[in-house]
Scaffold this motif. Sequence first.
Motif, short mmCIF file in Angstrom:
data_model
loop_
_atom_site.label_atom_id
_atom_site.label_comp_id
_atom_site.label_asym_id
_atom_site.label_seq_id
_atom_site.Cartn_x
_atom_site.Cartn_y
_atom_site.Cartn_z
N UNK A 2 0.89 -1.32 0.11
CA UNK A 2 0.06 -0.04 0.20
C UNK A 2 0.71 1.23 -0.07
N UNK A 3 1.83 1.30 0.66
CA UNK A 3 2.85 2.43 0.78
C UNK A 3 3.40 2.62 -0.63
N UNK A 4 3.45 1.63 -1.59
CA UNK A 4 4.08 1.80 -2.93
C UNK A 4 2.96 2.44 -3.78
N UNK A 5 1.53 2.13 -3.45
CA UNK A 5 0.67 2.58 -4.53
C UNK A 5 0.10 3.90 -3.98
N UNK A 6 0.38 4.66 -2.88
CA UNK A 6 0.05 6.03 -2.51
C UNK A 6 -0.13 6.91 -3.73
N UNK A 7 0.94 7.19 -4.41
CA UNK A 7 0.98 8.06 -5.40
C UNK A 7 -0.08 7.88 -6.53
N UNK A 8 -0.56 6.77 -6.52
CA UNK A 8 -1.25 6.11 -7.73
C UNK A 8 -2.59 6.42 -7.30
N UNK A 14 11.32 2.89 6.44
CA UNK A 14 11.02 3.91 5.57
C UNK A 14 11.97 4.86 4.74
N UNK A 15 13.27 5.21 5.20
CA UNK A 15 14.23 5.75 4.79
C UNK A 15 14.90 5.09 3.42
N UNK A 16 15.00 3.82 3.53
CA UNK A 16 15.72 3.19 2.41
C UNK A 16 15.11 3.21 1.03
N UNK A 17 13.77 3.06 1.08
CA UNK A 17 13.36 2.89 -0.38
C UNK A 17 13.28 4.51 -0.97
N UNK A 18 13.13 5.49 -0.05
CA UNK A 18 13.21 6.81 -0.39
C UNK A 18 14.44 7.18 -0.66
N UNK A 19 15.58 6.69 -0.10
CA UNK A 19 16.81 6.91 -0.52
C UNK A 19 17.06 6.51 -2.07
N UNK A 20 16.66 5.30 -2.22
CA UNK A 20 17.03 4.56 -3.54
C UNK A 20 16.29 5.39 -4.74
N UNK A 21 15.07 5.76 -4.42
CA UNK A 21 14.17 6.73 -5.33
C UNK A 21 14.93 8.11 -5.59
N UNK A 22 14.85 8.61 -4.52
CA UNK A 22 15.23 10.16 -4.58
C UNK A 22 16.63 10.34 -4.82
N UNK A 23 17.64 9.61 -4.11
CA UNK A 23 18.93 9.95 -4.39
C UNK A 23 19.67 9.15 -5.54
N UNK A 24 19.33 7.69 -5.67
CA UNK A 24 19.76 6.75 -6.58
C UNK A 24 18.92 6.96 -7.93
N UNK A 25 17.94 7.49 -7.98
CA UNK A 25 16.91 7.62 -9.09
C UNK A 25 16.41 6.13 -9.53
N UNK A 26 16.50 5.36 -8.66
CA UNK A 26 15.71 3.80 -8.88
C UNK A 26 14.34 3.98 -9.09
N UNK A 40 13.95 -4.45 -5.62
CA UNK A 40 15.09 -5.61 -5.69
C UNK A 40 16.27 -5.14 -4.96
N UNK A 41 16.47 -3.85 -5.03
CA UNK A 41 17.73 -3.36 -4.14
C UNK A 41 17.64 -3.97 -2.97
N UNK A 42 16.25 -4.03 -2.38
CA UNK A 42 16.20 -4.21 -0.76
C UNK A 42 16.10 -5.46 -0.42
N UNK A 61 19.29 16.83 -0.47
CA UNK A 61 18.15 15.86 0.03
C UNK A 61 19.39 14.61 0.64
N UNK A 62 20.48 14.32 -0.06
CA UNK A 62 21.35 13.21 0.44
C UNK A 62 21.75 13.60 1.74
#
Length: 469
Positions: A35-41, A292-304, A311-313, A437-438
């Motif tokens: 559900x956390x992944x689906x919030x934006x949709x 909470x931080x790890x997915x945001x780090x990969x999406x906002x900093x690493x551009x994943x 997959x990275x997690x 942000x980093x």
Amino acid sequence: MNNGKSETKNLNQLIAISFILVLGALAPMLDTTMVNIAVNSIIVDFHTTVSSVQWVVTAYVLAIGIAVPIAGWAIDWVSGKTLYLGALILFLLGSAVAGFSGSIWLLVLSRVIQGAGAGMIMSALSTLIVRAASGENLGNLMSIVGLPAVFAPILGPTIGGLIIDHLDWHWIFYINIPIALFSIILLLWKSPKFAPEKGGKRLDWISIILFAGSFTELILGITKVSTTGNFFERQVMVPLSIGASLLILYILYAWIWPKRALVSLSLFKLPSFSASSLLLLMSGITINGAMLLLPLYYQNIRGASVVWTGIYLIPQGIGMLLTRTQVGKITDRIGARWVVMSGILISVLATLPFAFADQHTSQWMLLLALFFRGAGQGAMMIPIMADAYTGLSKKQVPEATISTRMLQNIGGAFGTAILATVVQHHLSGTVPTITHISDAYNVAFIWSIVSTVVAVIPAWFLSIKKSRA
């Protein structure tokens, strides 16, 4: 010789029963991460705001908190099998309504139904397994009980991302239906009845109202911290003050009328239970907040992308999975203290790279750090959960389950809000460049590390067993 075979057979039966019950908890745990992944949709589909959609997550947590103490009472008076089946059916109904929801508020209502079922499942799961085991082999069994928590961060974001990429957010809820149906069939076919003891306390509505009110207000206040970015805002302080007042009232009530109160204060006379309770509360920052931080780090900093973030997690989940069996056995042999201490050390060392990482940090180094971080988390959570039940009588087990589940939920919400606020505060008044942000995420990871180090203090009071000659 026969006794050894009999004990092995009994342990194998316990493990089989544990897996049946754990399968029923898999869907509620996966649902949280998906559900956390689906919030934006959901925001885009309903043309609504973040504050409105936030209730899709918050309502679920609130419903869990209210259901936990009720289920803790019911398990003494209703067959455990019947209670678990009812909880699964409730979760199934909530999932179906959520999938078909055509408005944001119907979706929120469906999440309340889902959360009620999930809270009963989570509460009954540990209690039924501990009772079936009669307090033996708890480390081993808790490694099985915690499997949904391992697979949720591995499978949830990845499956959720794939579903949203190829279908739509409604399927985040539809996917629960076959899992819940299969669990119900297996439970009907193979699970024992788990006859109620009918010796527990009567349902005390004063306890329920004080517990539910306190939990609801604390979660509401904590949730507002992450959205306002200021702990001292009126909309934060009012619900937190009400929640704290209701909790104090419950403590006074339990002290004056211990036989009526749903959770007895006598539980906290055991050092291992008090230490476990405090550690579960602190795990909100040490474990949940960092998740909470790890997915945001990969999406906002690493551009994943969402899918690649999941997959990275995966290495973190693999680290938790590979250590579970051995951690449980070692805890049963030497006690929880030194296992948790080791887990704290590993977690701190493995989180350090993220406190200094930026967009150019080696991907392989971060993946290796995640693997060891998962191993450290496993070495912390299994012994803590097992030690919460060490030395308790069968009558105390439901009360202990209520306490531990509520502390986990409050700690998770609190930790997430604190680290989200740290990031938001660090970014306020600056241009949101990748570098800024980093830096904000680095500071939040440092908070997580400091909290993990402080956990050494309550960990010292966990149980320790002397080796037999």
